[in-house]
Design a protein around this motif. Structure first.
Motif, PDB file in Angstrom:
ATOM      1  N   PRO A 162       1.970 -15.524  -4.686  1.00 35.24           N
ATOM      2  CA  PRO A 162       2.401 -16.026  -3.373  1.00 35.24           C
ATOM      3  C   PRO A 162       3.853 -15.698  -3.055  1.00 35.24           C
ATOM      4  O   PRO A 162       4.197 -15.475  -1.887  1.00 35.24           O
ATOM      5  CB  PRO A 162       2.171 -17.538  -3.470  1.00 35.24           C
ATOM      6  CG  PRO A 162       1.977 -17.839  -4.909  1.00 35.24           C
ATOM      7  CD  PRO A 162       1.422 -16.608  -5.524  1.00 35.24           C
ATOM      8  N   LEU A 163       4.710 -15.648  -4.066  1.00 37.37           N
ATOM      9  CA  LEU A 163       6.104 -15.266  -3.834  1.00 37.37           C
ATOM     10  C   LEU A 163       6.180 -13.835  -3.304  1.00 37.37           C
ATOM     11  O   LEU A 163       6.909 -13.547  -2.339  1.00 37.37           O
ATOM     12  CB  LEU A 163       6.887 -15.378  -5.148  1.00 37.37           C
ATOM     13  CG  LEU A 163       8.374 -15.015  -5.094  1.00 37.37           C
ATOM     14  CD1 LEU A 163       9.141 -15.986  -4.208  1.00 37.37           C
ATOM     15  CD2 LEU A 163       8.956 -15.021  -6.515  1.00 37.37           C
ATOM     16  N   LEU A 164       5.409 -12.932  -3.914  1.00 43.35           N
ATOM     17  CA  LEU A 164       5.375 -11.545  -3.443  1.00 43.35           C
ATOM     18  C   LEU A 164       4.769 -11.439  -2.058  1.00 43.35           C
ATOM     19  O   LEU A 164       5.231 -10.662  -1.213  1.00 43.35           O
ATOM     20  CB  LEU A 164       4.587 -10.679  -4.431  1.00 43.35           C
ATOM     21  CG  LEU A 164       5.257 -10.357  -5.757  1.00 43.35           C
ATOM     22  CD1 LEU A 164       4.290  -9.641  -6.684  1.00 43.35           C
ATOM     23  CD2 LEU A 164       6.512  -9.510  -5.550  1.00 43.35           C
ATOM     24  N   VAL A 165       3.723 -12.220  -1.798  1.00 43.40           N
ATOM     25  CA  VAL A 165       3.078 -12.192  -0.486  1.00 43.40           C
ATOM     26  C   VAL A 165       4.080 -12.563   0.601  1.00 43.40           C
ATOM     27  O   VAL A 165       4.189 -11.890   1.639  1.00 43.40           O
ATOM     28  CB  VAL A 165       1.861 -13.135  -0.457  1.00 43.40           C
ATOM     29  CG1 VAL A 165       1.408 -13.394   0.989  1.00 43.40           C
ATOM     30  CG2 VAL A 165       0.706 -12.542  -1.258  1.00 43.40           C
ATOM     31  N   LEU A 166       4.824 -13.637   0.396  1.00 38.13           N
ATOM     32  CA  LEU A 166       5.805 -14.069   1.385  1.00 38.13           C
ATOM     33  C   LEU A 166       6.902 -13.021   1.569  1.00 38.13           C
ATOM     34  O   LEU A 166       7.340 -12.752   2.704  1.00 38.13           O
ATOM     35  CB  LEU A 166       6.409 -15.405   0.976  1.00 38.13           C
ATOM     36  CG  LEU A 166       5.449 -16.604   1.019  1.00 38.13           C
ATOM     37  CD1 LEU A 166       6.104 -17.841   0.418  1.00 38.13           C
ATOM     38  CD2 LEU A 166       4.988 -16.881   2.445  1.00 38.13           C
ATOM     39  N   ALA A 167       7.348 -12.416   0.472  1.00 40.22           N
ATOM     40  CA  ALA A 167       8.383 -11.383   0.566  1.00 40.22           C
ATOM     41  C   ALA A 167       7.871 -10.168   1.336  1.00 40.22           C
ATOM     42  O   ALA A 167       8.591  -9.592   2.175  1.00 40.22           O
ATOM     43  CB  ALA A 167       8.841 -10.975  -0.828  1.00 40.22           C
ATOM     44  N   GLN A 168       6.631  -9.769   1.063  1.00 34.80           N
ATOM     45  CA  GLN A 168       6.068  -8.614   1.763  1.00 34.80           C
ATOM     46  C   GLN A 168       5.851  -8.899   3.240  1.00 34.80           C
ATOM     47  O   GLN A 168       6.081  -8.025   4.092  1.00 34.80           O
ATOM     48  CB  GLN A 168       4.750  -8.192   1.100  1.00 34.80           C
ATOM     49  CG  GLN A 168       4.966  -7.494  -0.242  1.00 34.80           C
ATOM     50  CD  GLN A 168       3.653  -7.103  -0.899  1.00 34.80           C
ATOM     51  OE1 GLN A 168       3.089  -7.866  -1.677  1.00 34.80           O
ATOM     52  NE2 GLN A 168       3.168  -5.922  -0.582  1.00 34.80           N
ATOM     53  N   LEU A 169       5.400 -10.095   3.566  1.00 34.72           N
ATOM     54  CA  LEU A 169       5.241 -10.449   4.974  1.00 34.72           C
ATOM     55  C   LEU A 169       6.570 -10.340   5.712  1.00 34.72           C
ATOM     56  O   LEU A 169       6.639  -9.795   6.824  1.00 34.72           O
ATOM     57  CB  LEU A 169       4.688 -11.868   5.093  1.00 34.72           C
ATOM     58  CG  LEU A 169       3.192 -12.040   4.799  1.00 34.72           C
ATOM     59  CD1 LEU A 169       2.846 -13.519   4.649  1.00 34.72           C
ATOM     60  CD2 LEU A 169       2.339 -11.414   5.908  1.00 34.72           C
ATOM     61  N   ASP A 170       7.643 -10.837   5.105  1.00 37.93           N
ATOM     62  CA  ASP A 170       8.956 -10.771   5.732  1.00 37.93           C
ATOM     63  C   ASP A 170       9.444  -9.332   5.835  1.00 37.93           C
ATOM     64  O   ASP A 170      10.027  -8.938   6.857  1.00 37.93           O
ATOM     65  CB  ASP A 170       9.967 -11.611   4.944  1.00 37.93           C
ATOM     66  CG  ASP A 170       9.757 -13.108   5.139  1.00 37.93           C
ATOM     67  OD1 ASP A 170       9.076 -13.495   6.110  1.00 37.93           O
ATOM     68  OD2 ASP A 170      10.255 -13.894   4.307  1.00 37.93           O
ATOM     69  N   ALA A 171       9.230  -8.549   4.779  1.00 31.61           N
ATOM     70  CA  ALA A 171       9.687  -7.152   4.801  1.00 31.61           C
ATOM     71  C   ALA A 171       8.931  -6.344   5.851  1.00 31.61           C
ATOM     72  O   ALA A 171       9.523  -5.543   6.583  1.00 31.61           O
ATOM     73  CB  ALA A 171       9.506  -6.526   3.425  1.00 31.61           C
TER      74      ALA A 171
END
Length: 399
Positions: A162-171
Motif C-alpha cells: 500500500p505504501l508503494l501504491v500511494l506513492a505511485q498514484l501521487d507520482a
C-alpha cells in the motif's frame, strides 16, 4: 516443521531448487508418520511448494498444492495456515496479472480472515487488493484500500504494497510528495532482502523517474537492484527490473512475456499484451516508452483517461521534442470531488440507504462493480465509512 521452515525460507528468497528439496524431504518424513499426524506441517510444506511452483511458472501444479494446503488447513481449523494460503494464492495471482483468480482468492480470504479476527492477515490481503486495483486502473479503489491499511498500523510486510501504491498514484498524477514514501519503501524492501519486495519497489521508483524525465536515476536504480533479482526463480520479479535496464545490458535470463517484448523493443506488442492483462497504465507506459509518434499519441490519451496527469505530461513532452502534434488535455470531471457521472449516481443511492446489492440491481451492474464504485467514492470524498458518506451525502453531491 524445521524442515518445512527451511523450505519456507527458500521460498521467500524465490529459490526453486532448495524449496523443492526441503519441501520434499518434509513430505517424506510426514509420509512415515501415522495417519493424521503432522497436519499443520503438511499444509505448511504444501504452501511453500505450491507458492514457489507458481512463481517459477508451473501454474497448474502450484495451484494444486496451494489449494490442497488451503483445504487441509480449513478442514483442521488451522486458521493461520489457511490465512497464509489465501495470501499466497492472492499475491501470486496479482503479481502475474491473473485478475480473475486474484479477485476470487482476495474475496474469499478477506471474508475468512475478517470473520476470525485475523487482523494482520486481513491487512496483508487488503494491501494486495490495493495493488490489484492499481494494476487494473481502478485508482480510487486502490487509494481507499491502501489508506485503510496504512491507517491500521500494519507491519512492514503488510504495509509495503500500500505504501508503494500511494506513492505511485501521487507520482502518476503529479500530486503529493512521493519521495518520502519511496525512501521508506527502499528501506523496508532492503531490510527484507527478498526479490518479491525489491522488484516492485524498483519498478515503482523507475516508473516515477521516467515520469520525471530522469533517465540517469532509472539506470542507477535498475542497475543497483538487478543483482538482487537476476538469479531468482520468478520471471515477473526479474522482468519488472530488467525492463528498466539499459538496452545494452544483457539480462541473460527469461522474463515474463510483456517485459520480454519491452526488452526487445516491441513496444506496440507489449502494450497489446498489457491491455489483454487488464493493465492500462502499463499499456500506456509501453506505448510512451517506444519513442514513436503514433504510439506516444495513443499513450497520451490513455494516460489522460486514467487521470495520470504527470505521466501524460511526460508523454506530451516527448511528442514536442519530436516536433509532433500534441493532443489537447482531456477535460477533467466538473464534480468538486472528481466523481464520475456513474459515481454520482451511486452516491445518490448510498444516500438513500441502499446496500451494494440493491445498488447493483438498481443500476444493472454486478455487486462487485457496485462495491468498487462505493470504495472509489469513499476515497475521493475522503471519508472512512458508508455512514459518514450517508450523513455527508448532500455536501458530497454538490460540493
Amino acid at each position: 516443521m524445521a524442515l518445512s521452515n527451511r523450505a519456507g525460507l527458500s521460498m521467500l528468497k524465490t529459490q526453486l531448487a532448495p524449496t523443492r528439496d526441503w519441501g520434499e524431504r518434509t513430505l517424506t518424513v510426514l509420509d512415515g508418520l501415522p495417519d493424521g499426524a503432522g497436519r499443520d506441517v503438511r499444509v505448511h510444506a504444501l504452501n511453500n511448494l505450491g507458492t514457489i511452483e507458481i512463481a517459477a511458472g508451473d501454474l497448474v501444479h502450484g495451484k494444486q498444492m496451494l489449494e490442497q494446503s488451503l483445504e487441509g488447513a480449513r478442514a483442521a481449523n488451522l486458521q493461520e495456515h489457511a490465512a497464509r494460503a489465501y495470501c499466497n494464492l492472492s499475491s501470486t495471482a496479482v503479481t502475474q496479472r491473473r485478475h480473475a483468480d486474484a479477485c476470487r482468492w482476495l474475496d474469499e480470504g478477506l471474508i475468512y480472515c475478517t470473520d476470525r479476527d485475523l487482523d494482520s492477515w486481513t491487512g496483508y490481503l487488503l494491501g494486495w487488493r490495493s495493488r490489484m486495483h492499481l494494476d487494473r486502473g481502478e485508482e480510487a479503489a486502490a487509494r481507499a484500500d491502501a489508506v485503510a491499511v496504512m491507517r491500521s498500523g500494519s507491519s512492514a510486510v503488510g504495509s509495503l504494497e500500500p505504501l508503494l501504491v500511494l506513492a505511485q498514484l501521487d507520482a502518476r498524477a503529479g500530486t503529493g510528495a512521493p519521495d518520502e514514501a519511496f525512501a521508506r519503501a527502499v528501506e523496508m524492501s532492503e531490510a527484507m532482502a527478498e526479490a518479491q519486495r525489491i522488484g516492485p519497489t524498483t519498478s515503482a521508483r523507475c516508473e516515477a523517474a521516467w515520469i520525471a524525465g530522469d533517465d540517469d536515476a532509472i539506470m542507477q536504480v535498475a542497475r543497483a537492484a538487478w543483482p538482487h533479482v537476476d538469479e531468482v526463480d520468478c520471471p515477473w520479479h526479474r522482468g519488472e527490473v530488467a525492463t528498466w535496464l539499459p538496452a545494452g545490458v544483457d539480462a541473460g535470463v527469461p522474463v515474463a512475456p510483456p517485459y520480454a517484448l519491452e526488452r526487445e523493443g516491441r513496444w506496440a506488442e507489449a502494450a497489446a499484451l498489457w491491455a489483454s492483462l487488464e493493465s492500462p497504465f502499463e499499456q500506456a507506459l509501453a506505448l510512451a516508452r517506444s519513442g514513436e509518434v503514433a504510439l506516444l499519441t495513443d499513450a497520451v490519451r490513455l494516460f489522460d483517461r486514467q487521470g495520470a496527469t504527470a505521466a501524460a505530461a511526460r508523454a506530451r513532452t516527448s511528442l514536442q521534442a519530436l516536433g509532433a502534434p500534441v493532443p489537447r488535455a482531456t477535460r477533467a470531471s466538473s464534480h468538486p470531488h472528481g466523481l464520475t457521472p456513474r459515481e454520482q449516481e451511486v452516491l445518490q443511492l448510498v444516500a438513500r440507504g441502499l446496500s451494494d446489492a440493491a445498488i447493483a440491481e438498481a443500476l444493472v451492474i454486478s455487486r462487485r462493480t457496485a462495491e468498487h464504485h462505493v470504495a472509489a467514492i469513499l476515497g475521493k470524498v475522503g471519508v472512512r465509512s458508508r455512514r459518514e458518506l450517508e450523513t455527508g451525502s448532500a455536501d458530497a453531491s454538490s460540493g
